[in-house]
Design an enzyme around this catalytic site. Structure first.
Site, PDB file in Angstrom:
ATOM      1  N   CYS A 195       0.896  -1.169   0.000  1.00 35.66           N
ATOM      2  CA  CYS A 195       0.000   0.000   0.000  1.00 35.66           C
ATOM      3  C   CYS A 195       0.929   1.212   0.000  1.00 35.66           C
ATOM      4  O   CYS A 195       1.264   1.747   1.043  1.00 35.66           O
ATOM      5  CB  CYS A 195      -0.877   0.008   1.250  1.00 35.66           C
ATOM      6  SG  CYS A 195      -1.774  -1.534   1.486  1.00 35.66           S
ATOM      7  N   ALA A 196       1.367   1.608  -1.166  1.00 30.93           N
ATOM      8  CA  ALA A 196       2.577   2.425  -1.234  1.00 30.93           C
ATOM      9  C   ALA A 196       2.354   3.922  -1.356  1.00 30.93           C
ATOM     10  O   ALA A 196       3.249   4.699  -1.038  1.00 30.93           O
ATOM     11  CB  ALA A 196       3.427   1.939  -2.397  1.00 30.93           C
ATOM     12  N   SER A 200       6.347   7.793   0.228  1.00 30.89           N
ATOM     13  CA  SER A 200       7.546   8.213   0.958  1.00 30.89           C
ATOM     14  C   SER A 200       8.370   6.999   1.396  1.00 30.89           C
ATOM     15  O   SER A 200       9.612   7.051   1.375  1.00 30.89           O
ATOM     16  CB  SER A 200       7.196   9.104   2.142  1.00 30.89           C
ATOM     17  OG  SER A 200       6.058   8.621   2.780  1.00 30.89           O
ATOM     18  N   ASP A 227      -0.585   0.338  -5.149  1.00 32.23           N
ATOM     19  CA  ASP A 227      -1.664   1.004  -4.412  1.00 32.23           C
ATOM     20  C   ASP A 227      -2.955   0.790  -5.179  1.00 32.23           C
ATOM     21  O   ASP A 227      -2.969   0.725  -6.404  1.00 32.23           O
ATOM     22  CB  ASP A 227      -1.405   2.504  -4.237  1.00 32.23           C
ATOM     23  CG  ASP A 227      -2.182   3.078  -3.056  1.00 32.23           C
ATOM     24  OD1 ASP A 227      -1.611   3.189  -1.955  1.00 32.23           O
ATOM     25  OD2 ASP A 227      -3.394   3.382  -3.233  1.00 32.23           O
ATOM     26  N   CYS A 344      -0.383   4.014  10.947  1.00 31.35           N
ATOM     27  CA  CYS A 344      -0.227   5.283  11.658  1.00 31.35           C
ATOM     28  C   CYS A 344      -1.445   5.473  12.554  1.00 31.35           C
ATOM     29  O   CYS A 344      -1.982   6.566  12.667  1.00 31.35           O
ATOM     30  CB  CYS A 344      -0.017   6.444  10.695  1.00 31.35           C
ATOM     31  SG  CYS A 344      -1.280   6.587   9.447  1.00 31.35           S
TER      32      CYS A 344
HETATM   33  C1  LIG Z   1      -1.153   4.558   5.030  1.00 30.44           C
HETATM   34  S1  LIG Z   1      -1.302   4.873   3.369  1.00 30.44           S
HETATM   35  C2  LIG Z   1       0.248   4.321   2.785  1.00 30.44           C
HETATM   36  C3  LIG Z   1       1.351   5.322   2.962  1.00 30.44           C
HETATM   37  C4  LIG Z   1       2.580   4.916   2.194  1.00 30.44           C
HETATM   38  N1  LIG Z   1       3.070   3.629   2.603  1.00 30.44           N
HETATM   39  C5  LIG Z   1       3.704   5.939   2.353  1.00 30.44           C
HETATM   40  O1  LIG Z   1       4.601   5.732   3.143  1.00 30.44           O
HETATM   41  O2  LIG Z   1       3.687   6.943   1.647  1.00 30.44           O
HETATM   42  C6  LIG Z   1      -2.353   3.601   2.883  1.00 30.44           C
HETATM   43  C7  LIG Z   1      -2.509   3.464   1.379  1.00 30.44           C
HETATM   44  O3  LIG Z   1      -3.255   2.269   1.175  1.00 30.44           O
HETATM   45  C8  LIG Z   1      -4.019   2.420   0.015  1.00 30.44           C
HETATM   46  N2  LIG Z   1      -5.044   1.368   0.073  1.00 30.44           N
HETATM   47  C9  LIG Z   1      -6.236   1.368   0.675  1.00 30.44           C
HETATM   48  N3  LIG Z   1      -6.836   0.184   0.507  1.00 30.44           N
HETATM   49  C10 LIG Z   1      -5.988  -0.581  -0.207  1.00 30.44           C
HETATM   50  C11 LIG Z   1      -6.033  -1.888  -0.714  1.00 30.44           C
HETATM   51  N4  LIG Z   1      -7.077  -2.673  -0.507  1.00 30.44           N
HETATM   52  N5  LIG Z   1      -4.993  -2.327  -1.434  1.00 30.44           N
HETATM   53  C12 LIG Z   1      -3.920  -1.536  -1.679  1.00 30.44           C
HETATM   54  N6  LIG Z   1      -3.831  -0.291  -1.227  1.00 30.44           N
HETATM   55  C13 LIG Z   1      -4.841   0.178  -0.494  1.00 30.44           C
HETATM   56  C14 LIG Z   1      -4.513   3.829   0.091  1.00 30.44           C
HETATM   57  O4  LIG Z   1      -4.846   4.285  -1.198  1.00 30.44           O
HETATM   58  C15 LIG Z   1      -3.309   4.550   0.697  1.00 30.44           C
HETATM   59  O5  LIG Z   1      -2.557   5.118  -0.316  1.00 30.44           O
END
Ligand SMILES: C[S@@+](CC[C@H](N)C(=O)[O-])C[C@H]1O[C@@H](n2cnc3c(N)ncnc32)[C@H](O)[C@@H]1O
Length: 852
Positions: A195-196, A200, A227, A344
């Protein structure tokens, strides 16, 4: 610019989508709070951010009840949560100038800002984060907004903005830098970032794998950054573009259904030991980062609108998805590999409960690692072994306390024991049949919507708040017997940061048979602490894939993938635009075109086994990745730039267009990415790839450009990689001439300080060329030797002049780096070139072709 291992390419982070809908509560002139009735009160104090909605009774009740900090610490915890988050950033350690930047911070900014006192009375405005290796991550006592407003910090703020834009630093919350550090990444690792976006941590992972690679070489590893959200994937692409990596694939899948890529025939050959090396047999990873979607309450200091939105349903609502994503992560992990699970959020239901469920489902196949000796200076607290679940204002100590009609929303895995109420609930019990008073399925779906939960929970919390004291005291939480104390929780008041949760899991053997069936369709775990590890280990089979049994490739799908190859998004590209900003827009549009939505529901596969497959195969709107093999073009490029035979071209160039006549951009991929792409083609294009590789060549678009013997120019991202192998169209300039080029962008041959250089420049072939900065006492006509410190830029040799093909911001930054590294002392031989000497026609060519 050249010579570095990671790039220096400019890449603006695209925040448009978010800015449009997201309010900035720190900025608003409203004062309000969420009262016990769940409504918001405003009382118009225009001046203080503290007056915004920074209270939420349900939040306080919940975390007091969970005892994530002691009673004595509560006030301090809460008061820090109400303060804006100090800005933090990381130096890109694979960038060419990282040492210069670090020394500028240590010796210039840190000392100059020593006496600057923040609003909180702290001195030393900036300092390195003690737990981050090699002074590469920094903390400031000021929030981003305070940095913007404080005049004394203006120079520092300007530095941050520019360095971030160029890719020399990344602004990132301090605690968010932690998970990649616990992954123990090495350059040869295959890494999945599930889930990228916005990327960052992906950037950090790429930095680590590129860190010690020699100039002109690529690491053996790679990163797949995934993502589910198409728009956030665009952000991810722009963020990681600053890294200029040929070792990255960006995909757009639901992480919980991330496809298996297994080539059965190769796998069989590998197993029997017969046959030669046929390539990669399956896509498994050495490292998996599982930074899942969460309620995000650890980011309250940065995103204070969460105070208003927070409710219990947010955490409860994502628990199951988090388990599914983490389980998929484990399945995709090689035996011996490491996965970091992180959120987080502070909520145990999103954290310890998820980790506990992974441990229960995987049995002895995984181990929750004790990493207490790693990063010893990072202050963290052990994971909880005891917590409660709260639903609709009621504390629940165990699953058996849950009314049957809430079983669609609250799952046994949320509780410390993970136990169903086995005595009550038989195998045939189907919670779907007992959904509530009406038992109406559509009603249930509506009730599970987050928005709806938000309202219900807030209101019910307040309605039932009077009963809470009674239920609180009556509830005695279950205690987990799993070693959850090995998890880490970072709380804001320990180090003046946000909050984060991290768990490090190692896969020690293949997963138990049917591991994915441990939860039935409603997410009810059938393993519990009561089940002995022995039960699990007996079921262990050699799942060489651990993955594949639920998938079968549909031949119709494969056909449609091939047909989809006709799609041409490059035809959507606008003609090159003149101004820099326009070129950025053009890039965005091109990538947007690759990404516009996608799903072909007509092809959605039915549930196979326990897993619903995301529509695979026919990625409408996403161009297939085509290996570029047009020999005439490749040989033409090689010949024009005199690219040494030792630079591997074959099978390393890809495009998104199968029509070789219309290819605009050619991307370079590492051997590791090449292996994955080949496997992906063999298995019927299961990966939905939205971006891959490093842009290395771009087709000329200007009139003058198309009269060059070579139709492709070297892109500034690709230059560092190619630089050591270029033998033609390359010249070495004195510091004076190099600076002039950066300053004035275009210079007539006759105007170069070094007349011989001007003459040599005029003898180059019309088209793209590379100008290298002469080192020390090196004379401009000495042989060019490239190493990590070599500075080079892409230029255009026109009829009368040399023009830079580097954006203005890159030129500015490079000038700044030169003055930091070499000092500002003017070389007496530098004659000022007046802007009037600049050839206007040539300048137009320069900007037209400066595809940055
Ligand atoms: C906490 S953020 C990730 C932050 C990222 N790792 C960073 O360091 O920049 C969670 C991410 O999960 C994505 N997301 C939500 N549901 C998801 C799924 N079922 N599969 C993949 N990504 C998902 C969201 O779009 C979001 O960008």
């Amino acid at each position: 610019m050249g010579g570095g291992r990671g790039g220096q390419k400019r890449g603006r982070t695209q925040r448009k989508h978010f800015k449009q809908n997201k309010e900035n509560v720190w900025k608003k002139n409203k004062s309000s709070s969420v009262g016990t009735d769940g409504t918001t009160n405003n009382n118009n104090n225009p001046n203080s951010w503290e007056d915004f909605v920074t209270q939420n009774v349900a939040f306080e009740d919940y975390y007091k009840g969970q005892e994530i900090v002691s009673v004595e610490e509560w006030e301090k915890f809460l008061s820090v949560l109400h303060k804006p988050l100090p800005a933090a950033f990381r130096i890109n350690s694979s960038g060419q100038f990282f040492e210069d930047i670090r020394s500028q911070l240590e010796n210039d900014f840190m000392k100059n800002l020593e006496m600057e006192v923040s609003d909180n009375g702290e001195v030393n405005a900036i300092r390195p984060l003690p737990w981050y290796p090699h002074n590469l991550a920094w903390h400031s006592n000021y929030s981003r907004m305070q940095l913007r407003k404080n005049q004394t910090l203006a120079k520092f703020h300007e530095f941050l903005k520019q360095a971030n834009e160029i890719g020399n630093i990344t602004r990132q919350e301090a605690v968010s830098m932690v998970p990649p550090l616990f992954l123990d990444v090495r350059p040869e690792h295959f890494i999945l970032d599930m889930c990228a976006a916005p990327g960052s941590k992906t950037f950090q992972l790429l930095e680590i794998i590129h860190q010690s690679t020699e100039t002109g070489l690529l690491p053996a590893g790679m990163v797949v950054a995934n993502d589910v959200d198409v728009q956030r994937c665009n952000l991810l692409i722009h963020q990681t573009k600053r890294m200029c990596s040929a070792n990255l694939i960006v995909t757009n899948h639901e992480a919980q259904h991330f496809p298996s890529c297994v080539n059965k025939s190769i796998l069989d050959n590998v197993k029997t030991g017969s046959g030669e090396d046929l390539g990669m047999s399956q896509l498994l990873f050495d490292r998996v980062l599982c930074d899942v979607p969460c309620s995000g309450d650890g980011t309250l200091r940065k995103a204070p609108d969460i105070w208003r939105k927070w409710n219990i349903g947010l955490g409860n609502g994502v628990h199951r998805l988090q388990v599914e994503i983490a389980m998929r992560g484990i399945a995709l992990l090689k035996v011996g590999g490491r996965m970091v699970y992180s959120t987080c959020s502070m909520n145990p239901v999103e954290n310890e409960a998820v980790v506990a469920e992974i441990l229960r489902r995987c049995g002895e196949s995984v181990e929750l690692l004790d990493v207490s000796t790693e990063l010893p200076q990072l202050v963290r607290r052990p994971g909880l072994k005891k917590w409660k679940v709260r639903d609709r204002g009621i504390w629940l100590a165990s699953y058996k306390d849950l009314p049957k009609y809430r079983r669609f929303a609250i799952f046994p895995s949320m509780f410390p024991s993970g136990r169903t109420c086995e005595l009550e609930m038989t195998e045939t019990d189907n919670p779907q049949e007992d959904l509530g008073p009406s038992g109406n399925a559509s009603e249930v779906e509506i009730q599970t919507g987050l928005e709806n939960r938000l309202e219900n929970d807030t209101i019910i919390d307040s309605e039932e708040s009077e009963n809470l004291a009674i239920s609180d005291s009556a509830v005695d939480a279950e205690v987990s017997c799993l070693p959850l104390e090995r998890c880490m929780r970072i709380v804001p008041h320990d180090q003046n940061t946000g909050a984060f949760f991290i768990a490090v899991i190692q896969k020690v053997s293949s997963l138990p048979a049917g591991f994915n069936k441990n939860s039935n369709q409603n997410g009810h775990s059938t393993y519990s602490d009561n089940k002995t590890k022995k039960d699990l280990s007996e079921n262990i089979v050699k799942d060489t894939s651990g993955l594949e049994t639920n998938f079968s490739v549909d031949s119709n799908h494969q056909q449609s993938v091939l047909n989809e190859g006709d799609l041409d998004t490059e035809s959507l590209d606008k003609q090159s635009v003149l101004d820099e900003g326009g070129l950025i827009e053009e890039d965005r549009e091109a990538e947007g075109a690759e990404l516009h939505e996608v799903e072909d529901n007509g092809h959605e596969k039915k549930r196979e086994g326990n897993r619903r497959l995301q529509s695979q195969g026919k990625w409408r709107g996403v161009d297939p990745v085509v290996i570029f093999q047009d020999e005439a073009t490749i040989n033409g490029i090689r010949e024009f730039y005199g690219i040494n035979e030792s630079f591997p071209f074959y099978d390393h160039l890809v495009t998104r267009n199968s029509d070789v006549e219309r290819v605009k951009r050619i991307y370079y991929i590492s051997k590791s990415v090449q292996d994955v792409l080949k496997l992906n083609i063999q298995v019927g294009q299961r990966l939905k790839i939205t971006s891959v590789g490093l842009k290395i060549f771009e087709r000329q678009t200007s009139k003058e450009g198309s009269s060059s013997p070579c139709l492709y120019r070297i892109s500034s991202e690709g230059l560092p990689l190619l630089l050591p192998y270029i033998t033609k169209q390359i010249l070495c300039a004195s510091l004076a001439d190099f600076r002039h080029l950066l300053q004035y962008k275009s210079i007539k041959f006759a105007d170069f300080v070094d007349a011989k250089f001007g003459e040599d420049a005029s003898n180059l072939m019309l088209g793209c060329c590379v100008i290298v900065l002469a080192k020390g006492s090196q004379a401009a006509r000495d042989p060019i030797e490239v190493d990590a410190s070599t500075i080079a830029i892409g230029c255009w040799k026109g009829k009368t002049n040399i023009s830079v093909m580097v954006s203005s911001i890159d030129c500015e930054e490079l000038l700044e780096r030169l003055s930091v590294r070499l000092g500002n002392t003017k070389d007496s031989s530098i004659q000022e070139v007046k802007p009037s000497d600049v050839d206007t026609e040539a300048k137009e060519t320069s900007t037209d072709d400066a595809g940055n």
